[in-house]
Design a protein around this motif. Structure first.
Motif, PDB file in Angstrom:
ATOM      1  N   MET A   1      65.698 -15.721 148.658  1.00 11.15           N
ATOM      2  CA  MET A   1      66.478 -14.837 147.818  1.00 11.15           C
ATOM      3  C   MET A   1      65.589 -13.701 147.300  1.00 11.15           C
ATOM      4  N   PRO A   2      66.112 -12.508 147.116  1.00  9.96           N
ATOM      5  CA  PRO A   2      65.279 -11.386 146.696  1.00  9.96           C
ATOM      6  C   PRO A   2      64.778 -11.563 145.278  1.00  9.96           C
ATOM      7  N   THR A   3      63.558 -11.057 145.045  1.00  7.60           N
ATOM      8  CA  THR A   3      62.986 -11.147 143.703  1.00  7.60           C
ATOM      9  C   THR A   3      63.688 -10.210 142.735  1.00  7.60           C
ATOM     10  N   ALA A   4      64.596  -9.366 143.218  1.00  7.45           N
ATOM     11  CA  ALA A   4      65.373  -8.493 142.331  1.00  7.45           C
ATOM     12  C   ALA A   4      66.202  -9.297 141.342  1.00  7.45           C
ATOM     13  N   ARG A   5      66.454 -10.579 141.629  1.00  6.36           N
ATOM     14  CA  ARG A   5      67.220 -11.425 140.712  1.00  6.36           C
ATOM     15  C   ARG A   5      66.388 -11.843 139.498  1.00  6.36           C
ATOM     16  N   PHE A   6      65.077 -11.593 139.534  1.00 10.61           N
ATOM     17  CA  PHE A   6      64.191 -12.048 138.459  1.00 10.61           C
ATOM     18  C   PHE A   6      64.648 -11.581 137.080  1.00 10.61           C
ATOM     19  N   PRO A   7      64.909 -10.264 136.844  1.00  9.19           N
ATOM     20  CA  PRO A   7      65.320  -9.842 135.497  1.00  9.19           C
ATOM     21  C   PRO A   7      66.589 -10.537 135.008  1.00  9.19           C
ATOM     22  N   GLU A   8      67.539 -10.749 135.933  1.00  4.10           N
ATOM     23  CA  GLU A   8      68.803 -11.394 135.570  1.00  4.10           C
ATOM     24  C   GLU A   8      68.573 -12.835 135.129  1.00  4.10           C
ATOM     25  N   VAL A   9      67.778 -13.568 135.904  1.00  4.50           N
ATOM     26  CA  VAL A   9      67.514 -14.976 135.579  1.00  4.50           C
ATOM     27  C   VAL A   9      66.725 -15.083 134.280  1.00  4.50           C
ATOM     28  N   LEU A  10      65.724 -14.221 134.127  1.00  5.15           N
ATOM     29  CA  LEU A  10      64.920 -14.235 132.900  1.00  5.15           C
ATOM     30  C   LEU A  10      65.792 -13.957 131.685  1.00  5.15           C
ATOM     31  N   ALA A  11      66.636 -12.937 131.763  1.00  2.00           N
ATOM     32  CA  ALA A  11      67.487 -12.585 130.629  1.00  2.00           C
ATOM     33  C   ALA A  11      68.444 -13.714 130.282  1.00  2.00           C
ATOM     34  N   ASP A  12      68.981 -14.384 131.286  1.00  2.00           N
ATOM     35  CA  ASP A  12      69.941 -15.454 131.026  1.00  2.00           C
ATOM     36  C   ASP A  12      69.262 -16.659 130.385  1.00  2.00           C
ATOM     37  N   LEU A  13      68.107 -17.057 130.917  1.00  2.00           N
ATOM     38  CA  LEU A  13      67.405 -18.205 130.344  1.00  2.00           C
ATOM     39  C   LEU A  13      66.911 -17.880 128.938  1.00  2.00           C
ATOM     40  N   ARG A  14      66.425 -16.666 128.725  1.00  2.00           N
ATOM     41  CA  ARG A  14      65.976 -16.264 127.386  1.00  2.00           C
ATOM     42  C   ARG A  14      67.142 -16.352 126.396  1.00  2.00           C
ATOM     43  N   ALA A  15      68.293 -15.841 126.781  1.00  2.00           N
ATOM     44  CA  ALA A  15      69.458 -15.871 125.905  1.00  2.00           C
ATOM     45  C   ALA A  15      69.871 -17.296 125.582  1.00  2.00           C
ATOM     46  N   LYS A  16      69.803 -18.194 126.575  1.00  2.00           N
ATOM     47  CA  LYS A  16      70.209 -19.580 126.345  1.00  2.00           C
ATOM     48  C   LYS A  16      69.216 -20.335 125.472  1.00  2.00           C
ATOM     49  N   ILE A  17      67.951 -19.904 125.495  1.00  2.00           N
ATOM     50  CA  ILE A  17      66.976 -20.487 124.576  1.00  2.00           C
ATOM     51  C   ILE A  17      67.248 -19.993 123.160  1.00  2.00           C
ATOM     52  N   LEU A  18      67.496 -18.699 123.016  1.00  2.00           N
ATOM     53  CA  LEU A  18      67.685 -18.116 121.690  1.00  2.00           C
ATOM     54  C   LEU A  18      68.983 -18.565 121.030  1.00  2.00           C
ATOM     55  N   ASP A  19      70.024 -18.833 121.833  1.00  2.48           N
ATOM     56  CA  ASP A  19      71.295 -19.250 121.214  1.00  2.48           C
ATOM     57  C   ASP A  19      71.419 -20.767 121.086  1.00  2.48           C
ATOM     58  N   GLY A  20      70.380 -21.494 121.511  1.00  2.00           N
ATOM     59  CA  GLY A  20      70.371 -22.940 121.330  1.00  2.00           C
ATOM     60  C   GLY A  20      70.993 -23.730 122.458  1.00  2.00           C
ATOM     61  N   THR A  21      71.440 -23.051 123.517  1.00  4.42           N
ATOM     62  CA  THR A  21      71.965 -23.794 124.671  1.00  4.42           C
ATOM     63  C   THR A  21      70.897 -24.745 125.209  1.00  4.42           C
ATOM     64  N   HIS A  22      69.662 -24.249 125.284  1.00  2.00           N
ATOM     65  CA  HIS A  22      68.511 -25.108 125.588  1.00  2.00           C
ATOM     66  C   HIS A  22      67.783 -25.342 124.267  1.00  2.00           C
ATOM     67  N   PRO A  23      67.935 -26.529 123.638  1.00  2.00           N
ATOM     68  CA  PRO A  23      67.434 -26.753 122.276  1.00  2.00           C
ATOM     69  C   PRO A  23      65.908 -26.795 122.212  1.00  2.00           C
ATOM     70  N   GLU A  24      65.405 -26.428 121.053  1.00  2.00           N
ATOM     71  CA  GLU A  24      63.972 -26.519 120.789  1.00  2.00           C
ATOM     72  C   GLU A  24      63.498 -27.964 120.930  1.00  2.00           C
ATOM     73  N   GLY A  25      62.352 -28.122 121.582  1.00  2.00           N
ATOM     74  CA  GLY A  25      61.762 -29.444 121.757  1.00  2.00           C
ATOM     75  C   GLY A  25      62.243 -30.183 122.986  1.00  2.00           C
ATOM     76  N   GLU A  26      63.244 -29.641 123.674  1.00  2.98           N
ATOM     77  CA  GLU A  26      63.774 -30.276 124.883  1.00  2.98           C
ATOM     78  C   GLU A  26      63.280 -29.533 126.125  1.00  2.98           C
ATOM     79  N   PRO A  27      63.138 -30.234 127.252  1.00  2.28           N
ATOM     80  CA  PRO A  27      62.683 -29.566 128.470  1.00  2.28           C
ATOM     81  C   PRO A  27      63.789 -28.730 129.111  1.00  2.28           C
ATOM     82  N   LEU A  28      63.390 -27.650 129.749  1.00  6.36           N
ATOM     83  CA  LEU A  28      64.324 -26.899 130.576  1.00  6.36           C
ATOM     84  C   LEU A  28      64.661 -27.720 131.818  1.00  6.36           C
ATOM     85  N   PRO A  29      65.763 -27.418 132.485  1.00  5.25           N
ATOM     86  CA  PRO A  29      66.064 -28.111 133.740  1.00  5.25           C
ATOM     87  C   PRO A  29      64.922 -27.966 134.743  1.00  5.25           C
TER      88      PRO A  29
END
Length: 240
Positions: A1-29
């Motif tokens: 897959m092209p590395t052009a997807r990098f900004p999209e994936v980074l932004a989505d994971l960052r947002a899910k960390i900040l909004d608590g979808t991925h809770p503090e102290g828990e591992p990412l998938p």
């Protein structure tokens, strides 16, 4: 897959960390699960993890993976300050940043064979015993600062090391270096991250060192400022 997807994936994971979808102290998938969820290759996920580590949003724990941590809160801490005021100044810096934190004593011990650097900075002859205090500074429970204060045992027993007896003259030395494995674990940062070493010597009216502070901080969380006392060397040169 092209590395052009990098900004999209980074932004989505960052947002899910900040909004608590991925809770503090828990591992990412796991990487494989993220690859499948986003439809990207391993390189994209690896690059995203590296970026999140640099932002201080995750850190790697052996056998657990990438653990989510709270967004970095940076506090501003003065070095040109009386020793007795440092715990109060630390707590106040945390309050100004909208959080809590403490500079907490850990241990005090005698050292009859101090390192050469310590004896030189304190103008002691080799083998002169010293007293060492250790303190940890935290922000919201996360350790971000490791302090060691050194004073000759003779001065300590005479109570002559008290900062109130100093003339406000200090010598400050700053160095940036890679974190040791132990420091990386304590600060919850990657092993190739940088830490800031600060050495502060406080002198009396005769130019004799009273005490040495060795402070190691996570520069992502602690910014050093100097606002209370003029930082000058005992030779009269300004220290920047």
């Amino acid at each position: 897959m092209p590395t052009a997807r990098f900004p999209e994936v980074l932004a989505d994971l960052r947002a899910k960390i900040l909004d608590g979808t991925h809770p503090e102290g828990e591992p990412l998938p796991h990487t494989e699960d993220l690859m499948q969820a986003y439809g990207v290759g391993r390189y994209v996920i690896t690059t995203v993890m590296r970026a999140l580590k640099e932002e201080g949003l995750v850190w790697r724990v052996a056998n657990r993976g990438m653990i989510v941590q709270r967004p970095a809160i940076t506090i501003e801490v003065p070095m040109a300050i009386e020793r007795r005021d440092e715990p109060t100044a630390w707590a106040a810096a945390c309050r100004r940043a909208g959080t809590t934190g403490r500079l907490t004593p850990q241990t005090m011990r005698d050292d009859n064979n101090p390192a050469e650097q310590i004896t030189q900075l304190l103008h002691l002859t080799p083998g002169v015993p010293i007293i060492t205090w250790e303190l940890h500074g935290d922000i919201g429970g996360l350790v971000v600062c490791l302090d060691q204060t050194f004073v000759s045992k003779a001065l300590h027993e005479a109570d002559a090391f008290d900062i109130e007896r100093s003339n406000g003259v200090m010598d400050l030395r700053i160095n940036v270096r890679p974190a040791s494995p132990q420091e990386a674990a304590q600060f919850r940062i990657s092993r190739n991250s940088s830490v800031l070493d600060l050495l502060r010597v406080t002198y009396n009216d005769t130019g004799q060192p009273l005490q040495l502070l060795k402070r190691t901080v996570n520069p992502q969380r602690v910014r050093i400022i100097d606002q209370r006392l003029p930082l000058t060397s005992p030779l009269g040169d300004s220290v920047s």
